[in-house]
Design a protein around this motif. Structure first.
Motif, PDB file in Angstrom:
ATOM      1  N   ILE A   1      -6.558  -2.446  -0.862  1.00 31.54           N
ATOM      2  CA  ILE A   1      -5.236  -2.119  -0.328  1.00 31.54           C
ATOM      3  C   ILE A   1      -4.366  -1.659  -1.495  1.00 31.54           C
ATOM      4  CG2 ILE A   1      -3.346  -2.927   1.118  1.00 31.54           C
ATOM      5  CD1 ILE A   1      -5.138  -5.394   1.753  1.00 31.54           C
ATOM      6  N   TRP A   2      -4.128  -0.364  -1.544  1.00 32.13           N
ATOM      7  CA  TRP A   2      -3.279   0.205  -2.594  1.00 32.13           C
ATOM      8  C   TRP A   2      -1.943   0.572  -1.963  1.00 32.13           C
ATOM      9  CZ3 TRP A   2      -4.707   0.476  -7.700  1.00 32.13           C
ATOM     10  CH2 TRP A   2      -6.070   0.446  -8.028  1.00 32.13           C
ATOM     11  N   SER A   3      -0.886   0.142  -2.573  1.00 30.46           N
ATOM     12  CA  SER A   3       0.430   0.294  -1.956  1.00 30.46           C
ATOM     13  C   SER A   3       0.800   1.762  -1.747  1.00 30.46           C
ATOM     14  CB  SER A   3       1.475  -0.394  -2.830  1.00 30.46           C
ATOM     15  OG  SER A   3       2.751  -0.342  -2.259  1.00 30.46           O
ATOM     16  N   GLY A   4       0.434   2.622  -2.689  1.00 34.12           N
ATOM     17  CA  GLY A   4       0.759   4.046  -2.568  1.00 34.12           C
ATOM     18  C   GLY A   4      -0.003   4.683  -1.428  1.00 34.12           C
ATOM     19  N   ASP A   5      -1.273   4.322  -1.297  1.00 33.42           N
ATOM     20  CA  ASP A   5      -2.093   4.835  -0.197  1.00 33.42           C
ATOM     21  C   ASP A   5      -1.607   4.267   1.132  1.00 33.42           C
ATOM     22  OD1 ASP A   5      -3.508   4.495  -2.769  1.00 33.42           O
ATOM     23  OD2 ASP A   5      -5.191   5.469  -1.781  1.00 33.42           O
ATOM     24  N   ALA A   6      -1.318   2.957   1.116  1.00 31.03           N
ATOM     25  CA  ALA A   6      -0.901   2.288   2.355  1.00 31.03           C
ATOM     26  C   ALA A   6       0.414   2.868   2.856  1.00 31.03           C
ATOM     27  CB  ALA A   6      -0.760   0.786   2.120  1.00 31.03           C
ATOM     28  N   TYR A   7       1.294   3.219   1.916  1.00 31.32           N
ATOM     29  CA  TYR A   7       2.586   3.779   2.322  1.00 31.32           C
ATOM     30  C   TYR A   7       2.384   5.006   3.216  1.00 31.32           C
ATOM     31  CZ  TYR A   7       7.156   5.864   2.238  1.00 31.32           C
ATOM     32  OH  TYR A   7       8.336   6.412   2.632  1.00 31.32           O
ATOM     33  N   GLN A   8       1.398   5.841   2.866  1.00 32.23           N
ATOM     34  CA  GLN A   8       1.118   7.013   3.688  1.00 32.23           C
ATOM     35  C   GLN A   8       0.485   6.611   5.015  1.00 32.23           C
ATOM     36  OE1 GLN A   8      -1.022   9.892   1.325  1.00 32.23           O
ATOM     37  NE2 GLN A   8       0.754  10.220  -0.009  1.00 32.23           N
ATOM     38  N   SER A   9      -0.333   5.545   4.978  1.00 25.67           N
ATOM     39  CA  SER A   9      -0.920   5.060   6.235  1.00 25.67           C
ATOM     40  C   SER A   9       0.159   4.551   7.190  1.00 25.67           C
ATOM     41  CB  SER A   9      -1.940   3.953   5.961  1.00 25.67           C
ATOM     42  OG  SER A   9      -3.081   4.474   5.319  1.00 25.67           O
ATOM     43  N   TYR A  10       1.179   3.854   6.638  1.00 22.29           N
ATOM     44  CA  TYR A  10       2.270   3.403   7.527  1.00 22.29           C
ATOM     45  C   TYR A  10       2.845   4.605   8.263  1.00 22.29           C
ATOM     46  CZ  TYR A  10       2.561  -0.332   3.932  1.00 22.29           C
ATOM     47  OH  TYR A  10       2.292  -1.310   3.018  1.00 22.29           O
ATOM     48  N   LEU A  11       3.140   5.673   7.501  1.00 20.41           N
ATOM     49  CA  LEU A  11       3.795   6.843   8.087  1.00 20.41           C
ATOM     50  C   LEU A  11       2.888   7.520   9.106  1.00 20.41           C
ATOM     51  CD1 LEU A  11       5.536   8.323   4.908  1.00 20.41           C
ATOM     52  CD2 LEU A  11       6.585   7.003   6.761  1.00 20.41           C
ATOM     53  N   MET A  12       1.602   7.643   8.774  1.00 16.60           N
ATOM     54  CA  MET A  12       0.664   8.262   9.723  1.00 16.60           C
ATOM     55  C   MET A  12       0.521   7.394  10.962  1.00 16.60           C
ATOM     56  SD  MET A  12      -2.158   9.919   7.148  1.00 16.60           S
ATOM     57  CE  MET A  12      -2.433   8.519   6.098  1.00 16.60           C
ATOM     58  N   ASN A  13       0.484   6.079  10.747  1.00 15.48           N
ATOM     59  CA  ASN A  13       0.362   5.136  11.858  1.00 15.48           C
ATOM     60  C   ASN A  13       1.481   5.319  12.879  1.00 15.48           C
ATOM     61  OD1 ASN A  13      -0.353   2.479  13.223  1.00 15.48           O
ATOM     62  ND2 ASN A  13       1.618   1.903  12.347  1.00 15.48           N
ATOM     63  N   TYR A  14       2.714   5.575  12.401  1.00 18.31           N
ATOM     64  CA  TYR A  14       3.824   5.743  13.346  1.00 18.31           C
ATOM     65  C   TYR A  14       3.605   6.952  14.247  1.00 18.31           C
ATOM     66  CZ  TYR A  14       6.086   2.372  10.263  1.00 18.31           C
ATOM     67  OH  TYR A  14       6.364   1.263   9.520  1.00 18.31           O
ATOM     68  N   TYR A  15       2.731   7.876  13.853  1.00 19.10           N
ATOM     69  CA  TYR A  15       2.471   9.062  14.668  1.00 19.10           C
ATOM     70  C   TYR A  15       1.105   9.005  15.368  1.00 19.10           C
ATOM     71  CZ  TYR A  15       6.787  10.967  13.013  1.00 19.10           C
ATOM     72  OH  TYR A  15       8.115  11.158  12.787  1.00 19.10           O
ATOM     73  N   LEU A  16       0.375   7.878  15.194  1.00 24.58           N
ATOM     74  CA  LEU A  16      -0.935   7.788  15.845  1.00 24.58           C
ATOM     75  C   LEU A  16      -1.075   6.513  16.682  1.00 24.58           C
ATOM     76  CD1 LEU A  16      -3.711   9.034  16.288  1.00 24.58           C
ATOM     77  CD2 LEU A  16      -4.499   7.871  14.211  1.00 24.58           C
ATOM     78  N   PHE A  17      -1.109   5.361  15.976  1.00 23.02           N
ATOM     79  CA  PHE A  17      -1.284   4.092  16.698  1.00 23.02           C
ATOM     80  C   PHE A  17       0.041   3.389  16.998  1.00 23.02           C
ATOM     81  CE2 PHE A  17      -4.969   4.240  13.622  1.00 23.02           C
ATOM     82  CZ  PHE A  17      -5.907   4.665  14.553  1.00 23.02           C
ATOM     83  N   PHE A  18       1.008   3.593  16.157  1.00 22.47           N
ATOM     84  CA  PHE A  18       2.239   2.788  16.168  1.00 22.47           C
ATOM     85  C   PHE A  18       1.873   1.312  16.283  1.00 22.47           C
ATOM     86  CE2 PHE A  18       6.835   3.692  16.314  1.00 22.47           C
ATOM     87  CZ  PHE A  18       7.319   2.393  16.321  1.00 22.47           C
ATOM     88  N   ASP A  19       0.930   0.886  15.427  1.00 22.98           N
ATOM     89  CA  ASP A  19       0.498  -0.516  15.472  1.00 22.98           C
ATOM     90  C   ASP A  19       1.288  -1.318  14.438  1.00 22.98           C
ATOM     91  OD1 ASP A  19      -1.255  -2.609  16.483  1.00 22.98           O
ATOM     92  OD2 ASP A  19      -2.106  -2.593  14.447  1.00 22.98           O
ATOM     93  N   SER A  20       2.297  -2.007  14.884  1.00 23.54           N
ATOM     94  CA  SER A  20       3.164  -2.757  13.974  1.00 23.54           C
ATOM     95  C   SER A  20       2.428  -3.872  13.241  1.00 23.54           C
ATOM     96  CB  SER A  20       4.350  -3.343  14.735  1.00 23.54           C
ATOM     97  OG  SER A  20       5.100  -2.303  15.312  1.00 23.54           O
ATOM     98  N   PRO A  21       1.545  -4.639  13.903  1.00 19.79           N
ATOM     99  CA  PRO A  21       0.858  -5.709  13.159  1.00 19.79           C
ATOM    100  C   PRO A  21       0.100  -5.179  11.939  1.00 19.79           C
ATOM    101  CG  PRO A  21       0.593  -6.067  15.510  1.00 19.79           C
ATOM    102  CD  PRO A  21       1.245  -4.724  15.358  1.00 19.79           C
ATOM    103  N   SER A  22      -0.493  -3.987  12.046  1.00 16.26           N
ATOM    104  CA  SER A  22      -1.227  -3.464  10.891  1.00 16.26           C
ATOM    105  C   SER A  22      -0.289  -3.182   9.716  1.00 16.26           C
ATOM    106  CB  SER A  22      -1.982  -2.188  11.267  1.00 16.26           C
ATOM    107  OG  SER A  22      -3.055  -2.502  12.125  1.00 16.26           O
ATOM    108  N   VAL A  23       0.911  -2.702  10.026  1.00 17.08           N
ATOM    109  CA  VAL A  23       1.884  -2.462   8.957  1.00 17.08           C
ATOM    110  C   VAL A  23       2.299  -3.798   8.341  1.00 17.08           C
ATOM    111  CG1 VAL A  23       4.126  -1.481   8.357  1.00 17.08           C
ATOM    112  CG2 VAL A  23       2.713  -0.373  10.103  1.00 17.08           C
ATOM    113  N   GLU A  24       2.613  -4.763   9.189  1.00 10.29           N
ATOM    114  CA  GLU A  24       3.038  -6.070   8.670  1.00 10.29           C
ATOM    115  C   GLU A  24       1.942  -6.730   7.836  1.00 10.29           C
ATOM    116  OE1 GLU A  24       4.982  -8.932  11.033  1.00 10.29           O
ATOM    117  OE2 GLU A  24       6.371  -7.518  11.953  1.00 10.29           O
ATOM    118  N   ARG A  25       0.718  -6.711   8.356  1.00 13.83           N
ATOM    119  CA  ARG A  25      -0.382  -7.331   7.614  1.00 13.83           C
ATOM    120  C   ARG A  25      -0.522  -6.703   6.232  1.00 13.83           C
ATOM    121  NH1 ARG A  25      -3.159  -6.280  12.162  1.00 13.83           N
ATOM    122  NH2 ARG A  25      -4.575  -4.836  11.114  1.00 13.83           N
TER     123      ARG A  25
END
Lengths: 727, 727
Positions: free
Chosen positions: A336-360
């Protein structure tokens, strides 16, 4: 900003952090496993991140691991209309107090009489993490309980129980909604997959699963005694190169193994090269695909089949890397790299919108106290974390996360602020890694403008968060720091003659270097005025003499900056070339890096290793984000999509239609050159229309707000149909 | 202060903290299991302290648990005269780097070529704690290795490994000197004990082991299916009272159990009441006595058989409570309390002189970072910890402990100092428990002089420790704080009219209360001048109107203060009455509390529970300390007994002889009214002789240093025989 969607979680929070001492109980609530907030995430991320292997050696991260609290006390106060038979499930031995009185032994259930009661369970579990599941008709473990790692309940000389200064916090939970679904036994979902092709290789065979996948190899009809080797490949070349492939498993059988054998370790691969001793036989190879079950709530289709394929493969790439947490790549690093994850958060909002994954992911990255190093030991990666928290609030409207973890936000920010130099700028100290990007010749020493810009944005995020957490002094403090830093950032790094932002200052001297990083971030951070933006676009973003970006990681932001400046036509072409280029080479998921100038096996190399490159990397999936935010044009403008904007831009497409998820619904957009249809299920939106003619709306009025630019108001659950003429 | 005994550990430390980068290797070194320093102690104390049960409920501590680091990197640098075959044992999967290059898989051994090499193992173990045992001819895991929880080894864009800011510390180890002796499998030693008597009780029997003991009940010849209950008693009354006894075990057998059954849980007891279903049969009951194997290096015998018995039972009490750590009591609490442990450290120096037990206990108490509460949540208990560290240094001369853990000393002291009020005094804040002593009506609010005195002493300990750790600024800082605090302590609390120290100030007003606590501590802290001491002796210590001390806990210090003022005759009588009183009531170990005015079962009560009192409590063993330090009169005056004093005081005895252990030997004293013999095996001593005549020495000269007071110099390994005439 407060709205009806925010009121509910806020009230729930007020209850569960104990401002209201008594929990409302009803027979309708659902029981779930609960734990100390953030501890499950710490524990699971520790376990997950050592699953990376490199040629059978475990390869753990280079940063520190935190631990769950081994001893915690859960507590609730209830008022029961009638006596309740309450079942108790615990991970770890426990001490149960009912109204302060210890209950004998380790009961599997208790009867709680009608009326007001306080129930406490102190649970010990050093091997995994303490967790409980409590289920009666009324008394149920859920998010309303509180927990502490220091209960401080002591008996004074008069035999009286005393308790003060106990740091109660709201419990953590996820979806462990049955007694047998223990947190310690968490596993992702698996489903059987068959191979699409096999071919003979030496004495063994090469099995092809048709596309990039992740999971556990299964051997059917296994018989005999001896050795069997599995050589994994994200590419055919890698699987065949037994001496150099990145991952492999040497198995040894004594003849007593089951005929249907499932390998213990999960791996990323498309191909498996199976080689056995002559004494070992099997019928066939399949695999168990392992994944996090998520709904694809975002969608995109257009008149361009290649772009549609890019979106589909991006979504699959994103799904493969959205696992226990948002990880960088599935073969490597599985971290889990914070820089990579930051982009995953943003992509997630346009694909899964899965909040638990962002929080975890945010919790796993942040860890616990004390803070002794940057997240992932990278300066920029601490800063992305704060911005990630802010974005989470903006997209979801959730305030509980910030309220619960504000102390962890603050201690990380204190760590960062303590590392500023005398000029108030971040400059790497011993142990600080300045990453920015993989780019040859990129200067990273001294005061780098990019890092100061991320710090300024982080301080703004802290100020908003402090306000949410009710820390008004902190709110002002961080706001002042942010404003002061932005002023000094421009004083020092903005070149008034050249009208661009310089990259670096060393020993008080600004270096004559311009890079894309601070310049492009300043655009979507909205730190520049229009003149500055235009200058940057021409002199930096579209200037080939400025150090080129080669990683999809920074390409994400470069393309975003261009989109934010209306260059969708250009970006669409770039997407077709870059991601289309990978598809042409047979990519079934998007890569860690792609250089069109390379050929053949060169594409597989990285870090000096022939198969070092990850062929399924989250940051390769950015088209999901770009297409959702800058083509469908949907983005929140107030927390939780209570307010939002829809600003469709075809960027050269004939038509496009898609869906962007919101907390409790979605925004559907269907756009051609003459008609736009929008249907949103919550919030109040502004539809911005670029049109050569005055648009006609199915309801409301189009307001002219600029040259060929109109604005209309979108209401929830009312489809807006617009006739217009695309420019 | 530096002497030859200090030089050796200092040099070793310089090597192992990496000032010298290359470890000297030789084939003579011993391999041992190593871990992150303090982590084994944290892990083991977590496990041990939840073994307390109360009527079958686990009863964990009220303070927070820290955790071992789950991921650590061990490293050594060696220069080998020849190639070495090195065996690798690890608790947890590992990544092995030889000279920075990863070795394939999880090898059980590697061949390290001749020459200079760097060996690193990154080990993950979240369930227990990461530990390794490495054994070649030359390469061996031992105290010379270093370890980190944040290795920060990353690869830059040029593929180069980078490492900076890595917080290396010397590893921790104990006595796990064989591959199969894994730290995770640590167990105390056990030995079989037989019952001395049994009697029929109802359908079952009462088994008497003759004296207080600790361990696991064994059932011989067990047969049948059904239930068997064990009711434990430190007293006969407790074991017979099945409804109220503090500890018990309900066992259930399905008929498949072994005939020789050993119960899983360890308990403290003298009696066991065994009750079974008619369907369950057995032949007999015995037990496995569980203990820490330690040598009784201290000894005491005198002309008074009662005093000798008091010493023997004290030593047994001390041994029973010296276990994984120094605990308070073996039935209750089975916890590590800093105030109780502080007395155990002192008694240990006169009985076992077991340094590892002191280190383990100090480390378990201190835990890790961050500090969020006082040790055991008690203000005084944080302060005893610092003094305990200083005493450890004084008695052992060991500087490695302080050098390794100085950062933990400092962070705890910072926590304490931050909790001072505006006047610079400690005053309890929310969550702070001020304990001082169990005494009805003892005021504990506001500014209590006793707490300030402990803080002053702690600051002195910090100053000495900072000097040892090479932190010269800190040394001065703490010294100034200590001096300033002592000045204000006397300015505020010393009553110049009454010539005593007052107890408390509230809202700036000194309360008209005098207690024994600060007054008696000030005596052996040597904070008072002679006039002040005499005044305190008469007006406080020997004044029955001042709140009486009833716990052996504070009686320890009260009697010490009296001894320090030469009241050995008085104290001897007190010991005979108080400890002799317990023996008369049949005590086989000394109690948590004893009140001669109580009778019968009243002696067993405490905390409102009929058998609440612990009948084997470490703080009951203080005669060991008093007799060694103030009768045999042996105490160190420079670190590690490099210098010491022997000042025998018969206190009314006709003769006494005994032995006080020192780091590498002992001081033997044999004293009658006419002859003193002293034989010390290390250091330089001062023998102080009170004599009506000029003493005659077997070597050297007696120097007159006061009225009837003489001094002689003791040399190592040379028996001094003195003819004198006791006063």
């Amino acid at each position: 900003m407060m709205n009806k969607h925010l009121v509910k979680p806020l009230l729930m929070l007020l209850i569960c952090i104990g401002l209201s001492p008594m929990n409302t109980v009803s027979a309708q609530q659902k029981a779930t496993w609960i734990w100390y907030p953030g501890d499950f995430e710490v524990w699971l991320s520790n376990k997950m991140q050592v699953r990376r292997t490199e040629r059978e050696a475990v390869f753990p991260p280079l940063w520190q691991y935190y631990s769950p609290y081994a001893l915690v006390t859960f507590q609730t106060e209830v008022e029961l209309p009638e006596a309740d038979d309450v079942k108790i499930y615990s991970e770890g031995p426990f001490q149960l107090l009912l109204d302060g009185v210890q209950v004998h032994g380790q009961p599997k259930s208790i009867k709680v009489p009608a009326g007001k009661h306080k129930i406490s369970l102190k649970v010990y579990n050093q091997e995994v993490l303490p967790a409980i599941y409590i289920e009666g008709k009324y008394v149920k473990s859920n998010a309303s309980w509180k927990v502490t790692n220091e209960d401080k309940l002591w008996i004074d000389e008069n035999g009286q129980a005393q308790q003060s200064g106990t740091p109660w916090v709201p419990v953590g939970s996820w979806n462990f909604d049955a007694p047998e679904r223990k947190p310690s036994e968490f596993k992702l979902t698996t489903t059987p997959w068959s191979a699409v092709k096999t071919e003979k290789v030496g004495a063994g065979e090469l099995v092809d699963f048709g596309k990039e996948t992740f999971g556990y190899v299964k051997i059917h009809g296994l018989k005999g005694k001896g050795k069997l080797a599995l050589y994994y490949g994200e590419s055919r070349e890698e699987a065949l190169d037994t001496a150099k492939c990145e991952t492999l498993d040497h198995l040894s059988f004594d003849g007593t193994q089951p005929e249907l054998y499932t390998n213990a370790g999960s791996k990323a691969f498309r191909y498996v090269n199976v080689q056995t001793d002559p004494s070992v036989k099997y019928d066939s190879i399949s695999m168990l695909y392992e994944y996090l079950p998520l709904e694809y709530r975002g969608a995109f289709k257009s008149s361009d089949p290649l772009l549609n394929q890019i979106w589909d493969v991006s979504a699959y790439t994103m799904h493969l890397t959205t696992r226990e947490f948002f990880i960088d790549g599935i073969k490597r690093d599985r971290w889990i790299w914070s820089g990579d994850a930051y982009q995953s958060y943003l992509m997630n909002y346009y694909l899964f919108f899965d909040s638990p994954s962002v929080e975890r992911t945010l919790l796993a990255l942040r860890g616990k106290e004390p803070v002794t190093a940057h997240i992932n030991i990278i300066m920029d990666y601490s800063l992305y974390w704060f911005i990630g928290v802010y974005d989470y609030y903006l997209h979801t409207g959730d305030t509980k996360f910030i309220k619960t973890f504000y102390p962890r936000m603050k201690s990380l920010m204190e760590f960062c602020l303590e590392r500023r130099n005398k000029s108030g700028f971040l400059e790497p100290l011993e142990g600080d890694w300045v990453f920015i990007d993989w780019a040859n010749g990129l200067p990273k020493t001294g005061e780098v403008s990019f890092e100061q810009m991320l710090l300024a944005r982080s301080l703004e995020a802290m100020s908003v968060s402090a306000g949410i957490a009710g820390k008004n002094d902190d709110q002002k403090y961080y706001q002042n720091l942010a404003e002061d830093l932005k002023t000094r950032l421009f004083d020092v790094f903005w070149d008034k003659k050249e009208n661009v932002m310089k990259h670096q200052r060393i020993d008080g001297k600004v270096q004559d270097i311009v890079t894309r990083y601070a310049n492009m971030f300043g655009i979507f951070f909205n730190y520049f005025n229009e003149d500055q933006k235009q200058s940057i676009k021409n002199k930096v973003l579209l200037n080939d003499n400025v150090l080129q970006i080669t990683t999809p990681y920074m390409r994400f932001y470069e393309l975003e900056a261009l989109c934010a400046m209306g260059e969708q036509d250009y970006v669409l072409k770039e997407m077709r070339d870059y991601w289309g280029g990978m598809l042409k080479l047979g990519a079934t998921s998007f890569w860690e890096e792609y250089n069109p100038n390379k050929s053949g096996k060169e594409h597989l190399e990285m870090y000096g290793r022939p198969y070092g490159k990850s062929l399924c990397h989250a940051w390769g999936a950015s088209p999901i984000y770009l297409l959702g935010k800058y083509y469908l044009g949907v983005k929140p403008t107030a927390p939780g999509y209570s307010e939002y904007v829809v600003e469709p831009v075809l960027g050269g497409l004939k038509w496009m239609k898609g869906e962007v998820p919101t907390p409790n619904g979605s925004v559907k957009v269907d756009c051609s050159t003459t008609r736009i249809k929008v249907l949103a299920s919550e919030g109040t939106g502004k539809l911005k229309i670029k049109s050569a003619t005055t648009p006609k709306l199915s309801y409301g009025k189009a307001k002219k707000i600029g040259v060929n630019l109109y604005e209309a108001t979108l209401k929830a659950n009312q489809e807006m149909v617009v006739s217009y003429k695309a420019l």
